[in-house]
Write an enzyme that holds these catalytic residues in place. Sequence first.
Site, PDB file in Angstrom:
ATOM      1  N   LEU A  42       0.231  -2.215   9.081  1.00 50.87           N
ATOM      2  CA  LEU A  42      -0.532  -1.451   8.187  1.00 50.87           C
ATOM      3  C   LEU A  42      -1.535  -1.986   7.392  1.00 50.87           C
ATOM      4  O   LEU A  42      -2.329  -1.105   6.821  1.00 50.87           O
ATOM      5  CB  LEU A  42       0.727  -0.800   7.360  1.00 50.87           C
ATOM      6  CG  LEU A  42       1.839  -0.265   8.010  1.00 50.87           C
ATOM      7  CD1 LEU A  42       2.564   0.369   7.063  1.00 50.87           C
ATOM      8  CD2 LEU A  42       1.475   0.611   9.196  1.00 50.87           C
ATOM      9  N   GLN A  49      -8.586  -3.330   5.637  1.00 51.81           N
ATOM     10  CA  GLN A  49      -9.341  -2.989   4.682  1.00 51.81           C
ATOM     11  C   GLN A  49      -9.737  -1.489   5.042  1.00 51.81           C
ATOM     12  O   GLN A  49     -10.305  -1.187   6.010  1.00 51.81           O
ATOM     13  CB  GLN A  49     -10.918  -3.708   4.638  1.00 51.81           C
ATOM     14  CG  GLN A  49     -11.973  -3.545   3.721  1.00 51.81           C
ATOM     15  CD  GLN A  49     -12.018  -2.174   3.594  1.00 51.81           C
ATOM     16  OE1 GLN A  49     -11.780  -1.272   2.480  1.00 51.81           O
ATOM     17  NE2 GLN A  49     -13.092  -1.605   4.269  1.00 51.81           N
ATOM     18  N   THR A  57      -6.386   5.603  13.651  1.00 52.43           N
ATOM     19  CA  THR A  57      -6.788   6.549  12.823  1.00 52.43           C
ATOM     20  C   THR A  57      -7.678   7.722  13.300  1.00 52.43           C
ATOM     21  O   THR A  57      -8.290   7.294  14.367  1.00 52.43           O
ATOM     22  CB  THR A  57      -7.672   5.615  11.552  1.00 52.43           C
ATOM     23  OG1 THR A  57      -8.629   6.576  10.988  1.00 52.43           O
ATOM     24  CG2 THR A  57      -8.689   4.620  12.253  1.00 52.43           C
ATOM     25  N   ASP A  99      -1.356 -13.942   5.222  1.00 47.69           N
ATOM     26  CA  ASP A  99      -2.540 -13.261   5.470  1.00 47.69           C
ATOM     27  C   ASP A  99      -2.940 -12.982   6.806  1.00 47.69           C
ATOM     28  O   ASP A  99      -2.772 -13.930   7.664  1.00 47.69           O
ATOM     29  CB  ASP A  99      -3.881 -14.010   4.702  1.00 47.69           C
ATOM     30  CG  ASP A  99      -4.847 -13.266   4.332  1.00 47.69           C
ATOM     31  OD1 ASP A  99      -5.722 -12.406   5.226  1.00 47.69           O
ATOM     32  OD2 ASP A  99      -5.471 -13.397   3.335  1.00 47.69           O
ATOM     33  N   GLU A 157     -10.326   8.238  12.355  1.00 44.01           N
ATOM     34  CA  GLU A 157     -11.808   7.952  12.135  1.00 44.01           C
ATOM     35  C   GLU A 157     -12.155   7.303  13.567  1.00 44.01           C
ATOM     36  O   GLU A 157     -13.491   7.446  13.706  1.00 44.01           O
ATOM     37  CB  GLU A 157     -11.693   6.869  11.181  1.00 44.01           C
ATOM     38  CG  GLU A 157     -11.848   7.417   9.681  1.00 44.01           C
ATOM     39  CD  GLU A 157     -13.182   8.298   9.326  1.00 44.01           C
ATOM     40  OE1 GLU A 157     -14.162   7.783   9.755  1.00 44.01           O
ATOM     41  OE2 GLU A 157     -12.765   9.240   8.669  1.00 44.01           O
ATOM     42  N   GLY A 163       0.798  -1.110   0.014  1.00 40.83           N
ATOM     43  CA  GLY A 163      -0.010  -0.142  -0.229  1.00 40.83           C
ATOM     44  C   GLY A 163       0.750   1.362  -0.129  1.00 40.83           C
ATOM     45  O   GLY A 163       2.007   1.267  -0.078  1.00 40.83           O
TER      46      GLY A 163
HETATM   47  P1  GDR Z   1     -11.259   8.966   4.953  1.00 47.06           P
HETATM   48  O1  GDR Z   1     -10.840   9.266   3.190  1.00 47.06           O
HETATM   49  O2  GDR Z   1     -12.806   8.353   4.547  1.00 47.06           O
HETATM   50  O3  GDR Z   1     -11.421  10.247   5.411  1.00 47.06           O
HETATM   51  O4  GDR Z   1     -10.499   7.694   5.228  1.00 47.06           O
HETATM   52  P2  GDR Z   1     -11.281   9.494   2.090  1.00 47.06           P
HETATM   53  O5  GDR Z   1     -10.633  10.065   1.096  1.00 47.06           O
HETATM   54  O6  GDR Z   1     -12.186   8.418   1.233  1.00 47.06           O
HETATM   55  O7  GDR Z   1     -12.590  10.600   2.168  1.00 47.06           O
HETATM   56  C1  GDR Z   1     -12.333  11.858   2.678  1.00 47.06           C
HETATM   57  C2  GDR Z   1     -13.610  12.844   2.893  1.00 47.06           C
HETATM   58  O8  GDR Z   1     -14.141  12.870   1.538  1.00 47.06           O
HETATM   59  C3  GDR Z   1     -15.514  12.976   1.228  1.00 47.06           C
HETATM   60  N1  GDR Z   1     -15.889  12.728   0.019  1.00 47.06           N
HETATM   61  C4  GDR Z   1     -15.328  11.386  -0.839  1.00 47.06           C
HETATM   62  N2  GDR Z   1     -14.657  10.509  -0.461  1.00 47.06           N
HETATM   63  C5  GDR Z   1     -14.175   9.494  -1.418  1.00 47.06           C
HETATM   64  N3  GDR Z   1     -13.488   8.613  -1.416  1.00 47.06           N
HETATM   65  N4  GDR Z   1     -14.849   9.670  -2.908  1.00 47.06           N
HETATM   66  C6  GDR Z   1     -15.667  10.644  -3.170  1.00 47.06           C
HETATM   67  O9  GDR Z   1     -16.228  10.667  -4.182  1.00 47.06           O
HETATM   68  C7  GDR Z   1     -15.993  11.715  -2.093  1.00 47.06           C
HETATM   69  N5  GDR Z   1     -16.707  12.670  -1.990  1.00 47.06           N
HETATM   70  C8  GDR Z   1     -16.497  13.457  -0.824  1.00 47.06           C
HETATM   71  C9  GDR Z   1     -15.744  11.766   2.426  1.00 47.06           C
HETATM   72  O10 GDR Z   1     -16.964  11.627   2.705  1.00 47.06           O
HETATM   73  C10 GDR Z   1     -14.820  12.052   3.341  1.00 47.06           C
HETATM   74  O11 GDR Z   1     -15.346  12.903   4.365  1.00 47.06           O
HETATM   75  C11 GDR Z   1      -8.915   7.688   5.026  1.00 47.06           C
HETATM   76  C12 GDR Z   1      -8.505   6.445   4.845  1.00 47.06           C
HETATM   77  O12 GDR Z   1      -7.140   6.501   4.581  1.00 47.06           O
HETATM   78  C13 GDR Z   1      -8.768   5.522   6.194  1.00 47.06           C
HETATM   79  O13 GDR Z   1      -8.153   4.537   6.014  1.00 47.06           O
HETATM   80  C14 GDR Z   1      -8.054   6.469   7.242  1.00 47.06           C
HETATM   81  O14 GDR Z   1      -8.138   5.779   8.546  1.00 47.06           O
HETATM   82  C15 GDR Z   1      -8.477   7.948   7.479  1.00 47.06           C
HETATM   83  O15 GDR Z   1      -8.426   8.425   6.161  1.00 47.06           O
HETATM   84  C16 GDR Z   1      -7.408   8.678   8.517  1.00 47.06           C
END
Ligand code: GDR
Length: 338
Positions: free
Chosen positions: A82, A85, A127, A60, A129, A15
């Site tokens: 690290l 999913q 995280t 795994d 999250e 990753g």
């Molecule tokens: P996140 O990352 O969920 O914070 O987790 P992501 O980039 O998916 O989303 C960030 C924010 O953007 C909003 N969003 C969208 N997100 C995605 N993926 N696609 C879209 O089209 C879109 N539009 C708006 C989301 O709602 C969200 O608020 C990441 C991951 O790497 C986790 O594994 C890690 O733990 C955290 O960051 C810290």
Amino acid sequence: MSKGQKTAFVTGITGQDGSYLAEFLLSKNYRVYGLLRRNSLPSFGNVAHLRHELDFLFGDLADPACLSMYISKLQPDEIYNLGSQSHVHESWAQPIATADQTGLGALRIYEAVRNVSPKSKVYQASTSELFGETKISPQNEDTPICPANPYAAAKALAHFDAQVYRKSFDLFISTGILFNHESPRRSPDFVTRKISLAVAALKLGLKGSRIPLGQSGRPVISGGKLELGNLDAKRDWGFAGDYVEAMWLILQHDHPDDFVVATGEVHTVSELCETAFSVVGLDWKKHVVVDKEWIRPTETGPLVGDYSKIKKTLGWQPKVKFQELIEMMVRSDLARLS
Ligand code: GDR
């Protein structure tokens, strides 16, 4: 292996974070073993360029016997967990697999360490999250943990068990509570890379099969539009290359602990679009539309981290700023797609 050389065992090595960490550890003369899921064709992901320098072990996080066997054989100085999913949106579709890999996977590592290699130090990837829909801002190590999606619930299990195992069995298990961290190696499933790829494709005027695939294997633009979810979501975005150094420092500390790793700066997804599109002189409002499909059942945040503990204790601070990070990603995708 040269005398005195340290060994590290890394899950999730293919990753984004695994690849920057592997480069960092190799530069410090570690022997690096990476856990790799077996596919019918070898797939080295982000570490293809390092495949002759790393030692790969097929296995795994779902298999406690294989984890135990490798950890027993290697007696690694350091273990970086690290692997997971890691996609929040996907965790509603795959809640059981997420709980298994992201939650129980960590527990299987702790169990293996307890039983067969208690001197190994463990870094667990926690995280932001974990803080869910918190009203406290910025968040630090004492902010209550309150998961709002299956991914965060699984990470909470791993986080709490890190603390439980640390205290109960005197093991060196530390966590890094990392806020969003990005780079040109980020998967297009995540919003920063989805945007940087779309901006590059729009600027270059790519059409049809030349448009790169993004989230869930779909083209990043459709009919000249980038479809996104919640534009008001607020995140603290840093550079993954900076954050792997924090992981390593956390394991060099004299005792196990939990550390927030963040930039302390918050931006909305709209601001992210504005910044990315302005790198190529485009108006984001003309190209971005909201698609309900990408809106999550619950949204977390505003997530913004207070990294003063790691700064004070370990001397770590972020180097790459938001604007520079987004520019780096857009320019990298322009070069890649040109
Ligand atoms: P996140 O990352 O969920 O914070 O987790 P992501 O980039 O998916 O989303 C960030 C924010 O953007 C909003 N969003 C969208 N997100 C995605 N993926 N696609 C879209 O089209 C879109 N539009 C708006 C989301 O709602 C969200 O608020 C990441 C991951 O790497 C986790 O594994 C890690 O733990 C955290 O960051 C810290």
